[in-house]
Design a protein around this motif. Structure first.
Motif, PDB file in Angstrom:
ATOM      1  N   TRP A 257      39.625  23.537  31.193  1.00 33.10           N
ATOM      2  CA  TRP A 257      39.501  22.393  32.099  1.00 33.10           C
ATOM      3  C   TRP A 257      38.066  21.923  32.266  1.00 33.10           C
ATOM      4  CZ3 TRP A 257      43.859  20.230  34.422  1.00 33.10           C
ATOM      5  CH2 TRP A 257      45.051  20.937  34.212  1.00 33.10           C
ATOM      6  N   LEU A 258      37.915  20.619  32.436  1.00 26.58           N
ATOM      7  CA  LEU A 258      36.657  20.095  32.936  1.00 26.58           C
ATOM      8  C   LEU A 258      36.438  20.664  34.339  1.00 26.58           C
ATOM      9  CD1 LEU A 258      37.163  16.442  31.740  1.00 26.58           C
ATOM     10  CD2 LEU A 258      35.444  18.046  30.889  1.00 26.58           C
ATOM     11  N   ASP A 259      35.186  20.847  34.709  1.00 22.18           N
ATOM     12  CA  ASP A 259      34.868  21.458  35.992  1.00 22.18           C
ATOM     13  C   ASP A 259      35.535  20.707  37.151  1.00 22.18           C
ATOM     14  OD1 ASP A 259      33.160  23.535  37.282  1.00 22.18           O
ATOM     15  OD2 ASP A 259      32.328  21.774  38.271  1.00 22.18           O
TER      16      ASP A 259
ATOM     17  N   GLY B  85      29.502  21.103  28.504  1.00 22.13           N
ATOM     18  CA  GLY B  85      30.717  20.357  28.177  1.00 22.13           C
ATOM     19  C   GLY B  85      31.638  20.142  29.349  1.00 22.13           C
ATOM     20  N   LYS B  86      31.728  21.131  30.208  1.00 20.52           N
ATOM     21  CA  LYS B  86      32.734  21.008  31.252  1.00 20.52           C
ATOM     22  C   LYS B  86      32.344  20.014  32.353  1.00 20.52           C
ATOM     23  CE  LYS B  86      31.392  24.980  34.052  1.00 20.52           C
ATOM     24  NZ  LYS B  86      31.851  26.284  34.521  1.00 20.52           N
ATOM     25  N   PHE B  87      31.132  19.502  32.276  1.00 20.62           N
ATOM     26  CA  PHE B  87      30.714  18.492  33.252  1.00 20.62           C
ATOM     27  C   PHE B  87      30.893  17.065  32.747  1.00 20.62           C
ATOM     28  CE2 PHE B  87      28.206  22.309  34.358  1.00 20.62           C
ATOM     29  CZ  PHE B  87      28.820  22.551  35.570  1.00 20.62           C
ATOM     30  N   MET B  88      31.523  16.923  31.566  1.00 22.90           N
ATOM     31  CA  MET B  88      31.604  15.598  30.946  1.00 22.90           C
ATOM     32  C   MET B  88      32.724  14.747  31.520  1.00 22.90           C
ATOM     33  SD  MET B  88      30.547  16.511  27.054  1.00 22.90           S
ATOM     34  CE  MET B  88      28.806  16.843  26.638  1.00 22.90           C
TER      35      MET B  88
ATOM     36  N   PHE C 154      40.658  28.527  33.378  1.00 28.19           N
ATOM     37  CA  PHE C 154      39.575  27.580  33.672  1.00 28.19           C
ATOM     38  C   PHE C 154      38.867  27.079  32.427  1.00 28.19           C
ATOM     39  CE2 PHE C 154      37.360  31.571  33.393  1.00 28.19           C
ATOM     40  CZ  PHE C 154      36.184  31.230  32.743  1.00 28.19           C
ATOM     41  N   LYS C 155      38.931  27.867  31.346  1.00 31.47           N
ATOM     42  CA  LYS C 155      38.190  27.475  30.138  1.00 31.47           C
ATOM     43  C   LYS C 155      38.698  26.175  29.543  1.00 31.47           C
ATOM     44  CE  LYS C 155      36.923  32.093  28.645  1.00 31.47           C
ATOM     45  NZ  LYS C 155      36.903  33.057  27.546  1.00 31.47           N
TER      46      LYS C 155
ATOM     47  N   GLU D 100      29.833  27.269  28.673  1.00 32.45           N
ATOM     48  CA  GLU D 100      30.090  26.594  29.951  1.00 32.45           C
ATOM     49  C   GLU D 100      28.905  25.731  30.376  1.00 32.45           C
ATOM     50  OE1 GLU D 100      32.028  28.609  33.212  1.00 32.45           O
ATOM     51  OE2 GLU D 100      32.236  30.402  31.969  1.00 32.45           O
TER      52      GLU D 100
ATOM     53  N   ILE E 188      32.372  22.831  22.077  1.00 27.48           N
ATOM     54  CA  ILE E 188      31.976  23.776  23.116  1.00 27.48           C
ATOM     55  C   ILE E 188      31.790  25.140  22.489  1.00 27.48           C
ATOM     56  CG2 ILE E 188      32.810  24.978  25.163  1.00 27.48           C
ATOM     57  CD1 ILE E 188      33.987  22.416  26.135  1.00 27.48           C
TER      58      ILE E 188
ATOM     59  N   GLN F  60      32.207  31.008  35.120  1.00 28.52           N
ATOM     60  CA  GLN F  60      33.459  31.641  35.514  1.00 28.52           C
ATOM     61  C   GLN F  60      33.839  32.741  34.532  1.00 28.52           C
ATOM     62  OE1 GLN F  60      36.148  29.713  37.696  1.00 28.52           O
ATOM     63  NE2 GLN F  60      35.083  27.770  37.925  1.00 28.52           N
ATOM     64  N   THR F  61      33.374  32.642  33.322  1.00 26.70           N
ATOM     65  CA  THR F  61      33.645  33.674  32.323  1.00 26.70           C
ATOM     66  C   THR F  61      33.147  35.029  32.798  1.00 26.70           C
ATOM     67  OG1 THR F  61      33.327  32.004  30.614  1.00 26.70           O
ATOM     68  CG2 THR F  61      33.294  34.291  29.898  1.00 26.70           C
TER      69      THR F  61
ATOM     70  N   TYR G  78      39.382   9.215  26.131  1.00 24.03           N
ATOM     71  CA  TYR G  78      38.154   9.848  26.633  1.00 24.03           C
ATOM     72  C   TYR G  78      37.027   8.811  26.597  1.00 24.03           C
ATOM     73  CZ  TYR G  78      35.618  14.142  27.965  1.00 24.03           C
ATOM     74  OH  TYR G  78      34.912  15.111  28.661  1.00 24.03           O
TER      75      TYR G  78
END
Lengths: 383, 383, 383, 383
Positions: free
Chosen positions: B233-235, C339-342, B230-231, C336, C329, C77-78, B318
């Protein structure tokens, strides 16, 4: 030529004849999961003969194409992996021409087989295959009507061909006395496993109409606000009406303040004296409620059916599709035919103008989920 | 014959040539809402010429068939009611033959029109129509591949025709210095409204790869557990992977422990040195993350593009698909072309092996939602 | 008492104060997946201090309850398995009283820790925890408003407490000249990773309004048929309007022909001179379109923001939420954060009346999906 | 104090007693649409007395709160607008305390009313209200169990309170001879409209088990691959298994290779000799199939029930929930009680450990959709 082979040939020809007015394009689409494309019906009914008969009775039988078992199996989980039911409309290859070759190939092998083998087991399976194909003939034409109905230009299947322009031949009510009656198939001819097992039921006094509800009567219900009055509806039916914004039978459209309906000869004005069709169980039940009456049970229907005219419409009963006493599921793939659908469906009795001649039977148990309307369904009242 | 008419004729012929290997059956299905049947592409691109040009410039123009405006309009809400986008696969009539008649009819009228009218307004609309049809040529072939991919017997479109067997011609990294750069179309030729408005952007120092990511590199990512970590990937991408059980690029299938992919010449083993394709933005971004790099912005791509080889794949950037400064939506239906899609999509730059020759441009802004993979999409890394 | 501890204590007290008007019942429901119950906000912000700080800095730290890590983790998730995000409203135990005990327990341990440890690493994490809790304070009150809005009897949170009764203090337009500008946080105080990395952008000449759009102006848009005119809307926005039958901003209800809105002091008549709020990006963009103007980019907003009054509303920009150049990141769970919401979200700038004092910053990048309206969002026009 | 009032008081007290172990928090959540929060059950059963009795029999009756009719009506469409069924878990106000005040208010008015009015119409409605509340008591505790089951920390309702730790008291098979039997309520006490109308049915010879299926027997079915063998399942059941990834009865969890189940006293190891519970009709039917037996019909059950021990579990029958001959829907809201649900549901007979004492009856017809498992349901075999 044996009588059985003649029946086989006639049945196979009838499927082809039904498709005669079609363009190649018409064989392909599957807009909804509950219907199938003509190409699939033609292939699947052929595959049934290959899978259930030729593979079993013909030594070293070479299947026409090994992919076809995968593509044209329907729900027979016993027989291995299947193409996904909802994706039948994506399968452009084999072409329609190849499907007709497939039909010819299988027909020839069946013909040869029948010349050399006349076992009763084979005969029974041929007759099952014929009845299976007849069922698919009915679906082929009703599914096709459904697909055509999506087209805003109202395609014509064939001029003069109109399944739904039917009238009642009689009127009035039959009275049946209470007592123990016998139900189910009791003869020696072909019948499905779900109607087997003649058994007794007790019926109370009831009356049943000799005629079916007409468009005109149903329009009265509509104009009296039938679709807006929750009191008339089963709870599940009321949700169905509201979630799907139901305002009329299937295929009806109001144009310039007049009701029309899509038919296989195009858009036609609704005739009030024609028998109502393309309604769900929910609508049938709400209408009966509004009349202060009810739908008959399948047992009442079967007992009374000798005394009224039937065959123009599948008639919704207020009986759930459940096994008869001592119902047994047959071994193997044939056993997947009916029993596994005995939940969540309502029984329809009679037959329709789309049913092939000779396929109907007063003990026949047809069944659909309450919401479905694309079959030629109508209402007979009881009280 | 004028150069413009020649271009028109060539473009129109190319659409027909693309369909040459098709059977009638192949023109019909629409298995997913984001793709359309070949018949629809052929009709819609024709309708565009009729609606936007013939109706306007030809006095007393008789439309070929008044129903077609309804059936083959796409998203032009300005021009009235439309058939439902997700039901294109149900429309069997008009037949394919009638659609070709429609094409001929419109082509003849355009030819006659061009003989008598040479206004720059007409010319511009003809050129827009040509570019519009070229876009649909690309969709026609990629949509067709998608439909064929549903068929478990892997239909062959044409032997030797394989859009995805491409290799890199160069290697290494370009370095670009920071500064104010000019972006957007600045010439006098045809271009879409979304790339108009040459303007300045400030870019910081960056490096961009001269080559695209290969299948072999991507298999390393897969074997390193890329789809399970998961790390990387974008959410939103992580949800997409899990909800759709994504384990590989689109069309990939593992057979006997070896990766294969469905192509337009059937199922083929994956070649590690071929350029990776059919991946979503999410996968592109996760792969770049795994490499410790990133995707370029569309501005970086445009500035660097003179110095690398492109044209084999649409390349995810991007950058979100947003208006350039001073972007103006044109009046009328033409104004619905691009602007209204400027939300929720990512920009792809370059062009692909499915893009018609001459349609590509370094300022071209293609765009899709992050999840889509049926176009021929690839990855160029930056850092 | 150190300044940092004072800030910690004030922040922690403020969360409790926000809940002071609540009944126990109010702490529980989660009607929608994008909002969380007050109990969860109180617990999760506490868990953050326990997980990120106490476990790391306190030798032999005994967690208050080992189940809480599972129950009150959010998207990290980590840090292992999480309770399902959409099921927070089902978790009745631990009780609210236990959650307050948990808060006290963690507060005491933080107090003791700060007495003995003053490393900059600890300080930074405490400050991050404070800012994290401030974000949840804003969500707590806006989520609560959303939950209350489902109740047909319009619960009052607190008399006189009304987040949305605000007016503009100035009028007119600012003109900003084109050039290279610096963007991003450049100071030494606290800031999030997404605003870090001061860098240059080129801006063209633009004008930006000193005031925000009012209810009165928006009612003009509505009365001019704004919600019925597809030309004003992004394609995705038009689908959103139609699928959700949107006819007004969130919480608005027409009663006896007059617009009212649900507020935290109950149902109140709409005041035309109040600043418009609770609108989606789609509505903001359609309104700007209708005015013949546009929304500013987040860069334009940041550069101009010294010259206008802001802080009453989160302001939608026409910028997608994407990484700044050289965005990195961070390692571990803290990475978390943003960045993962971009992807798939739009940037909002400014702050709102629900934002805790001191939490706002002109470089702050808030972000939501285009459809969301439950935050206190408004419109500033540009051209 | 009259006997009727005593019964009323006892019933009302029992609802309160059921909630005695609850925290305020537990009264609120509604995780699924088919269950309701305790607060709602307490309010709705009270509202029934207010709406159906006090408003009718008490001159100038002042409702406790005019909003409550709106909030706590359930499906009585006759009585006006309702709060949305799936949003009951969002309604935090009125508080639990206010709901108890409401209960007291209504109880006092009923007490006063009964002192002055002893009409049989009133008596009948009081008895209906009592039975209605008893039904909600059963739902209250089974719904609560369902809500608690979402909590990963397995909340304990009350130590020693475990509805599902029951054993069979007898073994073997009953044989019943074919003949005409009488079905339906024939006495003079309270009964629901759906069991009224004593009538005749014909039953064929059948055998029915004196005991219910145990956990141990069901584990054999599971270990024999029962959930993986499509042949055992109804088609609809097989879809349900696969779409929902069903692998065991509801609330079962495998921990360290041993089956446990969530109970109202927390997580407990499965005891093989305990009676199986929390299974769907589909599972009941598949198990019976696997045994080469079948489920009884509701008529077989009713006729045989004098000769076996029942009351520990609702027992699935293979009878659809349909009207008895001459079933009549009552006028007004009371008529919405049962008849409108007579489609798409299966009949369960008997009663369960959650059924209030005195509420059970051998002619009682309970009904649920085939997929539901949160009630205390079990299997009695027939052949």
């Amino acid at each position: 030529m044996s009588e059985l082979f003649q029946l086989f040939k006639n049945t196979r020809s009838h499927s082809v004849a039904l498709c005669e007015p079609l363009e190649i394009e018409d064989y392909i689409p599957q807009p909804v999961d509950f219907a199938s494309p003509p190409k699939w019906h033609l292939s699947h009914s052929t595959w049934f003969f290959e899978e259930m008969i030729l593979k079993k009775f013909v030594t070293d039988y070479q299947v026409f194409n090994p992919h076809f078992a995968f593509l044209f199996n329907s729900y027979y989980q016993t027989l291995g992996e299947r193409a996904i039911r909802t994706e039948r409309g994506t399968i452009t290859r084999p072409t329609v021409a190849e499907v007709y070759e497939y039909r010819n190939y299988v027909d020839e092998h069946i013909e040869n087989l029948l010349k050399t083998n006349s076992s009763s087991e084979l005969e029974e399976l041929i007759i099952l295959g014929i009845n299976h194909e007849q069922q698919h003939q009915e679906l082929l034409i009703t599914d096709l009507k459904h697909t055509f109905s999506y087209n805003p230009i109202f395609p014509v299947y064939k001029e003069g061909f109109n399944l739904t322009a039917q009238e009642n031949s009689e009127k009035g009510w039959l009275e049946i006395k209470e007592g123990v009656y016998e139900i189910g198939y009791g003869g020696t001819g072909f019948h499905f496993d779900n109607e087997k097992g003649r058994h007794k039921v007790f019926l109370h006094d009831f009356q049943i109409s000799k005629s079916l509800v007409t468009n005109g009567e149903y329009i009265e219900f509509m104009e009296a606000g039938g679709y807006d009055n929750f009191k008339l509806w089963l709870d599940e039916g009321w949700s169905w009406v509201n979630e799907n914004l139901i305002k009329s039978p299937l295929y009806w459209k109001k144009i310039d303040e007049k009701w029309h309906s899509y038919t296989l000869e195009g858009l036609r004005p609704i005739q009030p004296h024609h028998i109502l069709t393309h309604i769900s169980f929910y609508e049938a039940q709400a209408f009966a409620n509004w009349k202060g009456m009810r739908l008959p049970t399948e047992f009442e229907w079967e007992i009374a059916s000798d005394q009224f005219d039937w065959g123009k419409r599948w008639e919704w009963t207020y009986s759930a599709y459940l096994p008869y006493p001592n119902f047994q599921i047959a071994e193997g793939a044939v056993g997947e035919y009916n029993g596994k659908f005995m939940i969540g469906q309502m029984v329809l009795r009679g037959s329709s103008t789309a049913t092939p001649k000779g396929h109907e039977r007063k003990t026949y148990r047809n069944f659909f989920q309450s919401k479905y309307r694309w079959q030629i369904t109508g209402i007979r009242l009881a009280k």
